[in-house]
Design a protein around this motif. Sequence first.
Motif, PDB file in Angstrom:
ATOM      1  N   SER A  49     -33.395   5.599  31.905  1.00 42.98           N
ATOM      2  CA  SER A  49     -32.696   6.442  32.859  1.00 42.98           C
ATOM      3  C   SER A  49     -31.569   7.170  32.144  1.00 42.98           C
ATOM      4  N   ARG A  55     -25.405   9.608  30.071  1.00 41.29           N
ATOM      5  CA  ARG A  55     -25.407   8.156  29.830  1.00 41.29           C
ATOM      6  C   ARG A  55     -26.815   7.615  30.047  1.00 41.29           C
ATOM      7  N   THR A  56     -27.266   6.794  29.096  1.00 34.04           N
ATOM      8  CA  THR A  56     -28.640   6.304  29.132  1.00 34.04           C
ATOM      9  C   THR A  56     -28.709   4.795  29.317  1.00 34.04           C
ATOM     10  N   ASN A  57     -29.871   4.360  29.746  1.00 35.44           N
ATOM     11  CA  ASN A  57     -30.096   2.934  29.940  1.00 35.44           C
ATOM     12  C   ASN A  57     -31.555   2.643  29.639  1.00 35.44           C
ATOM     13  N   TYR A  58     -31.808   1.562  28.897  1.00 37.34           N
ATOM     14  CA  TYR A  58     -33.171   1.164  28.544  1.00 37.34           C
ATOM     15  C   TYR A  58     -33.330  -0.352  28.696  1.00 37.34           C
ATOM     16  N   LYS A  63     -36.108  -0.450  23.960  1.00 35.65           N
ATOM     17  CA  LYS A  63     -34.878  -0.065  23.264  1.00 35.65           C
ATOM     18  C   LYS A  63     -35.159   0.098  21.770  1.00 35.65           C
TER      19      LYS A  63
END
Length: 115
Positions: A49, A55-58, A63
């Motif tokens: 996202s 800003r990212t998220n995995y 990752k």
Amino acid sequence: VQLQASGGGLVQLGGSLRLSCVASGSIFSGNVMGWYRQAPGKELELVASITSDGRTNYPDSVKGRFTVSRDNTKNTLYLQMNSLKLEDTALYYCYLMSRTFNTYWGQGTQVTVSS
């Protein structure tokens, strides 16, 4: 809001693919975009996202291998997938969650990793 995903396909183990998702309609800043995937017989899984300010998220499963990015001027979301594994085989869906928490989905794009 409409989302159109593309870029899926068949790739060999260890290969790369880049998915794209173009959003159209009434899009405002402050949204979150990203990708989910669903493999046969498995639950929907968040893949990546990214907020409108980058800003990212995995999850740990992707990752270091996957990179999500977006071009706000083109309302386009990307997912660069490297070092693909067999377990990455799934139907990938892009989504956009507005700042009022309405969520919109694109059609799935199939990614198949072969050995």
